[in-house]
Design an enzyme around this catalytic site. Structure first.
Site, PDB file in Angstrom:
ATOM      1  N   LYS A 121       2.860   6.536   7.942  1.00 41.86           N
ATOM      2  CA  LYS A 121       2.131   7.772   7.625  1.00 41.86           C
ATOM      3  C   LYS A 121       2.059   8.698   8.824  1.00 41.86           C
ATOM      4  O   LYS A 121       2.074   9.925   8.671  1.00 41.86           O
ATOM      5  CB  LYS A 121       0.726   7.458   7.118  1.00 41.86           C
ATOM      6  N   LYS A 205       9.122   2.937  -1.761  1.00 40.09           N
ATOM      7  CA  LYS A 205       8.022   2.706  -2.699  1.00 40.09           C
ATOM      8  C   LYS A 205       7.744   3.959  -3.531  1.00 40.09           C
ATOM      9  O   LYS A 205       7.817   5.067  -3.002  1.00 40.09           O
ATOM     10  CB  LYS A 205       6.789   2.352  -1.860  1.00 40.09           C
ATOM     11  N   LYS A 208       2.440   8.582  -4.657  1.00 39.44           N
ATOM     12  CA  LYS A 208       1.920   9.872  -5.083  1.00 39.44           C
ATOM     13  C   LYS A 208       2.172  10.930  -4.031  1.00 39.44           C
ATOM     14  O   LYS A 208       2.070  12.123  -4.307  1.00 39.44           O
ATOM     15  CB  LYS A 208       0.430   9.840  -5.461  1.00 39.44           C
TER      16      LYS A 208
HETATM   17  P1  TYM Z   1      -3.403   3.546  -2.889  1.00 37.42           P
HETATM   18  O1  TYM Z   1      -4.273   4.658  -3.327  1.00 37.42           O
HETATM   19  O2  TYM Z   1      -2.171   3.869  -2.114  1.00 37.42           O
HETATM   20  O3  TYM Z   1      -2.955   2.696  -4.134  1.00 37.42           O
HETATM   21  C1  TYM Z   1      -3.894   2.118  -5.044  1.00 37.42           C
HETATM   22  C2  TYM Z   1      -3.388   0.784  -5.500  1.00 37.42           C
HETATM   23  O4  TYM Z   1      -2.096   0.933  -6.101  1.00 37.42           O
HETATM   24  C3  TYM Z   1      -1.167   0.051  -5.473  1.00 37.42           C
HETATM   25  N1  TYM Z   1       0.134   0.715  -5.417  1.00 37.42           N
HETATM   26  C4  TYM Z   1       1.274   0.175  -5.856  1.00 37.42           C
HETATM   27  N2  TYM Z   1       1.551  -1.018  -6.414  1.00 37.42           N
HETATM   28  C5  TYM Z   1       2.838  -1.257  -6.761  1.00 37.42           C
HETATM   29  N3  TYM Z   1       3.848  -0.374  -6.556  1.00 37.42           N
HETATM   30  C6  TYM Z   1       3.620   0.825  -5.994  1.00 37.42           C
HETATM   31  N4  TYM Z   1       4.607   1.700  -5.813  1.00 37.42           N
HETATM   32  C7  TYM Z   1       2.278   1.147  -5.609  1.00 37.42           C
HETATM   33  N5  TYM Z   1       1.718   2.228  -5.038  1.00 37.42           N
HETATM   34  C8  TYM Z   1       0.407   1.941  -4.918  1.00 37.42           C
HETATM   35  C9  TYM Z   1      -1.726  -0.185  -4.081  1.00 37.42           C
HETATM   36  O5  TYM Z   1      -1.251  -1.395  -3.531  1.00 37.42           O
HETATM   37  C10 TYM Z   1      -3.213  -0.208  -4.333  1.00 37.42           C
HETATM   38  O6  TYM Z   1      -3.637  -1.487  -4.738  1.00 37.42           O
HETATM   39  N6  TYM Z   1      -5.739   1.625   1.035  1.00 37.42           N
HETATM   40  C11 TYM Z   1      -5.707   1.619  -0.387  1.00 37.42           C
HETATM   41  C12 TYM Z   1      -7.024   1.972  -1.049  1.00 37.42           C
HETATM   42  C13 TYM Z   1      -8.197   1.172  -0.600  1.00 37.42           C
HETATM   43  C14 TYM Z   1      -8.483  -0.180  -0.931  1.00 37.42           C
HETATM   44  C15 TYM Z   1      -9.717  -0.474  -0.305  1.00 37.42           C
HETATM   45  C16 TYM Z   1      -7.805  -1.134  -1.675  1.00 37.42           C
HETATM   46  C17 TYM Z   1      -9.218   1.617   0.169  1.00 37.42           C
HETATM   47  N7  TYM Z   1     -10.129   0.612   0.336  1.00 37.42           N
HETATM   48  C18 TYM Z   1     -10.289  -1.749  -0.419  1.00 37.42           C
HETATM   49  C19 TYM Z   1      -8.384  -2.397  -1.791  1.00 37.42           C
HETATM   50  C20 TYM Z   1      -9.604  -2.688  -1.166  1.00 37.42           C
HETATM   51  C21 TYM Z   1      -4.684   2.643  -0.845  1.00 37.42           C
HETATM   52  O7  TYM Z   1      -4.353   3.589  -0.158  1.00 37.42           O
HETATM   53  O8  TYM Z   1      -4.248   2.455  -2.088  1.00 37.42           O
END
Ligand code: TYM
Length: 343
Positions: A121, A205, A208
């Site tokens: 990032k 990957k 968004k």
């Molecule tokens: P974020 O917003 O990027 O994504 C949310 C969830 O979706 C999953 N994900 C995917 N899984 C499979 N293939 C993909 N291409 C894909 N893109 C996203 C992510 O693994 C995630 O589970 N840091 C985290 C948010 C967060 C969080 C937490 C998660 C903040 N605090 C505490 C768990 C526990 C994030 O940016 O997810």
């Protein structure tokens, strides 16, 4: 004070979060949200729209507001039940930010330096990345541990962050001699599609934040957009392989068949039993039908919910209240453990 002075961590608590940046994608849905929905049957769940995490990269205020509501609507439309479980946006509970500060003092720079997501990032110009982006995983650890939650359903890309959260929990428990105060976190990386890849490049990957909208399927896309994106998805000239070994060196084929399997509730092996040997043209039609059949009801419900934004806000506020009730005693105990004067 020893760990035994504190009540045990709840054994049945799930926490997970999603960032309100852009629209949620099929990757978010298959990698995480679908599993969040299923876990509601057997666990007490907290699901959080992590608006504080979004701020680690500049967000237009109006867009952040819109995306937060939209993420909440998407989660409810996917089947998250805000009455029986807890759905809220992160900034409603300041306990996350407070605990994150303590964790900034526990996590080591060396640990954070190893985080691959920060490197991706921040890009080439690390010096210009926000300090928040660097300590992002500490806030993530705080999100989970403010509730002493032990089960965290995520996609594959969050695994390293959860390992760091476990390192923080273990160091805290060790340094302040409170064994078992913070539980060990079990990452729940479930299903066939734990890492959904871009439709334009099977080695990246699905995200968004990818500049190309053609790289992803959004939960807001209508049937035509979904069909068009799948029709235009990158492929290779060979027919689909008969077995998974045949995906070697063919990341796009692997990704599309994995999506088909996940959307039709089968293993990749079973999906290949049906579509192995087919050309991409025919297969893509089947995949588009499966994606539309799965996503159309979600999108329709999401749009219905978004017609009444005040109701979404009320739901989030009520969730925030319930979340604070659960984290308040944990934060009080943490202050006591650390020796902060508070009462
Ligand atoms: P974020 O917003 O990027 O994504 C949310 C969830 O979706 C999953 N994900 C995917 N899984 C499979 N293939 C993909 N291409 C894909 N893109 C996203 C992510 O693994 C995630 O589970 N840091 C985290 C948010 C967060 C969080 C937490 C998660 C903040 N605090 C505490 C768990 C526990 C994030 O940016 O997810």
């Amino acid at each position: 004070m020893t760990g035994s002075s504190y009540p045990p961590a709840p054994s049945n608590r799930v926490f997970s979060g999603v960032q309100p940046t852009g629209n949620l994608t099929l990757g978010n849905y298959l990698g995480a949200i679908r599993n969040w929905v299923a876990l509601q049957r057997d666990y007490d769940c907290l699901y959080c729209v992590v608006d504080l995490h979004a701020l680690t990269i500049f967000q237009e205020p109006a867009e952040l507001h819109r995306a937060t509501r939209q993420a909440a609507a998407a989660l409810i439309a996917c089947g998250i039940d805000p009455d029986r479980h807890i759905l809220f946006n992160q900034s409603l509970n300041p306990d996350h930010a407070e605990l994150a500060w303590y964790f900034n003092c526990v996590a080591r720079l060396g640990w954070l330096n190893r985080m691959t997501q920060f490197k991706e990032k921040a890009g080439k110009d690390r010096e210009r990345a926000s300090a928040g982006l660097f300590v992002y995983p500490n806030l993530m650890a705080a999100d989970i541990l403010a509730y002493r939650a032990g089960h965290v359903p995520v996609g594959d890309d969050q695994k390293q962050h959860l390992e760091l959260a476990n390192d923080i929990a273990a160091k805290f428990n060790h340094d302040w001699k409170v064994p078992d105060f913070f539980p060990e976190i079990e990452p729940l990386i479930l299903g066939e599609a734990t890492r959904v890849m871009s439709l334009r490049d099977g080695t990246k990957k699905m995200s968004k934040s990818d500049p190309s909208d053609m790289s992803r399927i959004n939960l807001t896309d209508d049937a035509d957009a979904i069909a068009q994106k799948i029709r235009k998805a990158k492929t290779d000239p060979e027919p689909l392989p008969e077995t998974a070994e045949g995906f070697e060196g063919r990341p796009e084929a692997r990704n599309l068949v994995t999506l088909y399997a996940a959307l039709s509730g089968r293993t990749v092996k079973d999906a290949l039993a049906e579509v192995g040997g087919a050309g991409f043209g025919d297969f893509k039609k089947k995949l588009a039908d499966a994606a539309v059949a799965h996503l159309e009801p979600i999108t329709t419900e999401m749009n219905r919910l978004l017609d009444d934004p005040a109701e979404i806000d009320r739901t989030l506020l009520a969730g925030g209240e319930k979340a604070r009730v659960l984290s308040a005693p944990v934060i009080a105990q943490v202050r006591e453990i650390l020796g902060l004067v508070h009462v």
